[in-house]
Write a protein that holds these residues in place. Structure first.
Motif, PDB file in Angstrom:
ATOM      1  N   GLY A 240      -2.947  -5.430  -8.231  1.00  0.00           N
ATOM      2  CA  GLY A 240      -2.646  -5.660  -6.829  1.00  0.00           C
ATOM      3  C   GLY A 240      -2.224  -4.384  -6.128  1.00  0.00           C
ATOM      4  O   GLY A 240      -1.782  -3.429  -6.759  1.00  0.00           O
ATOM      5  N   GLY A 241      -2.352  -4.387  -4.820  1.00  0.00           N
ATOM      6  CA  GLY A 241      -1.970  -3.221  -4.031  1.00  0.00           C
ATOM      7  C   GLY A 241      -3.059  -2.167  -4.005  1.00  0.00           C
ATOM      8  O   GLY A 241      -4.023  -2.203  -4.783  1.00  0.00           O
ATOM      9  N   VAL A 242      -2.894  -1.224  -3.074  1.00  0.00           N
ATOM     10  CA  VAL A 242      -3.883  -0.169  -2.887  1.00  0.00           C
ATOM     11  C   VAL A 242      -3.169   1.173  -2.734  1.00  0.00           C
ATOM     12  O   VAL A 242      -2.126   1.255  -2.075  1.00  0.00           O
ATOM     13  CB  VAL A 242      -4.755  -0.426  -1.629  1.00  0.00           C
ATOM     14  N   VAL A 243      -3.742   2.206  -3.328  1.00  0.00           N
ATOM     15  CA  VAL A 243      -3.235   3.571  -3.199  1.00  0.00           C
ATOM     16  C   VAL A 243      -4.283   4.408  -2.482  1.00  0.00           C
ATOM     17  O   VAL A 243      -5.452   4.431  -2.872  1.00  0.00           O
ATOM     18  CB  VAL A 243      -2.927   4.190  -4.576  1.00  0.00           C
ATOM     19  N   PHE A 244      -3.845   5.084  -1.415  1.00  0.00           N
ATOM     20  CA  PHE A 244      -4.666   6.105  -0.761  1.00  0.00           C
ATOM     21  C   PHE A 244      -4.090   7.454  -1.158  1.00  0.00           C
ATOM     22  O   PHE A 244      -2.898   7.698  -0.997  1.00  0.00           O
ATOM     23  CB  PHE A 244      -4.634   5.956   0.766  1.00  0.00           C
ATOM     24  N   ASN A 245      -4.932   8.320  -1.678  1.00  0.00           N
ATOM     25  CA  ASN A 245      -4.476   9.623  -2.156  1.00  0.00           C
ATOM     26  C   ASN A 245      -5.136  10.758  -1.395  1.00  0.00           C
ATOM     27  O   ASN A 245      -6.355  10.810  -1.248  1.00  0.00           O
ATOM     28  CB  ASN A 245      -4.821   9.762  -3.639  1.00  0.00           C
ATOM     29  N   HIS A 246      -4.298  11.671  -0.905  1.00  0.00           N
ATOM     30  CA  HIS A 246      -4.771  12.954  -0.388  1.00  0.00           C
ATOM     31  C   HIS A 246      -4.030  14.032  -1.163  1.00  0.00           C
ATOM     32  O   HIS A 246      -2.811  14.154  -1.062  1.00  0.00           O
ATOM     33  CB  HIS A 246      -4.507  13.096   1.106  1.00  0.00           C
ATOM     34  N   SER A 247      -4.761  14.809  -1.957  1.00  0.00           N
ATOM     35  CA  SER A 247      -4.144  15.772  -2.871  1.00  0.00           C
ATOM     36  C   SER A 247      -3.902  17.114  -2.200  1.00  0.00           C
ATOM     37  O   SER A 247      -4.329  18.154  -2.708  1.00  0.00           O
ATOM     38  CB  SER A 247      -5.042  15.974  -4.100  1.00  0.00           C
ATOM     39  N   GLY A 248      -3.231  17.102  -1.061  1.00  0.00           N
ATOM     40  CA  GLY A 248      -3.030  18.359  -0.365  1.00  0.00           C
ATOM     41  C   GLY A 248      -1.927  18.289   0.660  1.00  0.00           C
ATOM     42  O   GLY A 248      -0.949  17.564   0.494  1.00  0.00           O
ATOM     43  N   ASN A 249      -2.101  19.045   1.738  1.00  0.00           N
ATOM     44  CA  ASN A 249      -1.095  19.116   2.783  1.00  0.00           C
ATOM     45  C   ASN A 249      -1.062  17.802   3.570  1.00  0.00           C
ATOM     46  O   ASN A 249      -2.026  17.036   3.554  1.00  0.00           O
ATOM     47  CB  ASN A 249      -1.424  20.270   3.733  1.00  0.00           C
TER      48      ASN A 249
ATOM     49  N   ARG B  19       0.835  -1.194   0.000  1.00  0.00           N
ATOM     50  CA  ARG B  19       0.000   0.000   0.000  1.00  0.00           C
ATOM     51  C   ARG B  19       0.876   1.253   0.000  1.00  0.00           C
ATOM     52  O   ARG B  19       1.920   1.281   0.653  1.00  0.00           O
ATOM     53  CB  ARG B  19      -0.906   0.012   1.238  1.00  0.00           C
ATOM     54  N   ILE B  20       0.427   2.271  -0.715  1.00  0.00           N
ATOM     55  CA  ILE B  20       1.113   3.556  -0.753  1.00  0.00           C
ATOM     56  C   ILE B  20       0.111   4.652  -0.404  1.00  0.00           C
ATOM     57  O   ILE B  20      -0.978   4.723  -0.985  1.00  0.00           O
ATOM     58  CB  ILE B  20       1.749   3.823  -2.125  1.00  0.00           C
ATOM     59  N   ALA B  21       0.499   5.514   0.547  1.00  0.00           N
ATOM     60  CA  ALA B  21      -0.303   6.678   0.925  1.00  0.00           C
ATOM     61  C   ALA B  21       0.382   7.927   0.381  1.00  0.00           C
ATOM     62  O   ALA B  21       1.510   8.231   0.757  1.00  0.00           O
ATOM     63  CB  ALA B  21      -0.452   6.762   2.440  1.00  0.00           C
ATOM     64  N   ILE B  22      -0.298   8.622  -0.514  1.00  0.00           N
ATOM     65  CA  ILE B  22       0.246   9.808  -1.176  1.00  0.00           C
ATOM     66  C   ILE B  22      -0.342  11.051  -0.509  1.00  0.00           C
ATOM     67  O   ILE B  22      -1.557  11.184  -0.373  1.00  0.00           O
ATOM     68  CB  ILE B  22      -0.105   9.805  -2.672  1.00  0.00           C
ATOM     69  N   MET B  23       0.528  11.983  -0.111  1.00  0.00           N
ATOM     70  CA  MET B  23       0.093  13.224   0.533  1.00  0.00           C
ATOM     71  C   MET B  23       0.550  14.441  -0.270  1.00  0.00           C
ATOM     72  O   MET B  23       0.966  15.435   0.319  1.00  0.00           O
ATOM     73  CB  MET B  23       0.716  13.353   1.933  1.00  0.00           C
ATOM     74  N   CYS B  24       0.562  14.386  -1.565  1.00  0.00           N
ATOM     75  CA  CYS B  24       1.170  15.491  -2.321  1.00  0.00           C
ATOM     76  C   CYS B  24       0.420  15.748  -3.619  1.00  0.00           C
ATOM     77  O   CYS B  24      -0.414  14.952  -4.039  1.00  0.00           O
ATOM     78  CB  CYS B  24       2.641  15.182  -2.612  1.00  0.00           C
ATOM     79  N   HIS B  25       0.748  16.876  -4.229  1.00  0.00           N
ATOM     80  CA  HIS B  25       0.295  17.165  -5.581  1.00  0.00           C
ATOM     81  C   HIS B  25       1.167  16.343  -6.527  1.00  0.00           C
ATOM     82  O   HIS B  25       2.383  16.541  -6.577  1.00  0.00           O
ATOM     83  CB  HIS B  25       0.467  18.648  -5.911  1.00  0.00           C
TER      84      HIS B  25
END
Length: 202
Positions: A166-175, A75-81
């Motif tokens: 396979g795998g999961v991405v959580f995305n937050h397009s901000g701070n 799993r990858i958690a993205i916190m960026c633009h």
């Protein structure tokens, strides 16, 4: 020695944010300076947290390792633009066009464990000022589901994507989630929730 299953890439001076220290102490999280990360560092990771200040040009150099982490069910958690396609699927960041105050109203379309017990009004502003939570979105890949959106335009600032490979991405397009909002306790709780999600516990 068993290594912590979740990696946080760190791209600044100093140590990890204090809200992550309990996860480090528990052996759930290892934080690595991005300039020092190796292929081996990601080879056995279950999850990866990418904060706002991550160097996306450098991420392009390890794109095969990021894709491999997901391919094996990680799993990858993205916190960026997203300004570089460091994983395949998500689109390049789209800023909100001439937003007004109502355009920053945050709506939850579906529940997710990362936001459990955190109302949207605790996130959308800091001391009454909007825009810190986000100012646009990373376009969702096919099959992704929006979690939270901005305004009547339904701008998908937060979404989840279960990849066909396979795998999961959580995305937050901000701070970074652990620094936004009006409730200090809610901010502090975001860090261990992200770690638990990356481990596959939620």
């Amino acid at each position: 020695m068993t290594r912590a299953p979740v990696v946080l890439l760190h791209n600044g001076d100093g140590g990890v944010a204090s809200s992550f220290e309990p996860s480090v102490a528990a052996g759930d999280l290892r934080w690595l300076r991005q300039s020092d990360v190796t292929e081996d560092d990601l080879a056995d990771a279950k999850g990866l947290i990418l904060p706002l200040a991550v160097d996306q040009i450098a991420l392009m150099d390890i794109k095969p390792q990021l894709e491999a982490l997901l391919d094996r069910g990680g799993r990858i958690a993205i916190m960026c633009h997203m300004l570089r396609p460091f994983i395949d699927g998500p689109g390049i960041f789209v800023p909100m066009e001439k937003p007004k105050r109502p355009d920053f109203n945050l709506f939850r379309l579906r529940e997710h464990a990362i936001f459990a017990d955190v109302p949207t009004e605790a996130l959308e502003s800091n001391k009454g000022v909007v825009g810190f939570y986000g100012r646009g979105h990373n376009p969702m890949p096919e099959g992704a589901e929006a979690i939270q959106v901005f305004g009547e335009r339904q701008v998908p600032v937060d979404w989840i994507w279960e990849r066909p490979k396979g795998g999961v991405v959580f995305n937050h397009s901000g701070n970074d989630l652990w620094v936004v909002g009006n409730q200090p306790d809610a901010r502090k709780a975001m860090a261990p929730k992200l770690v638990a999600w990356c481990k596959g516990e939620m």
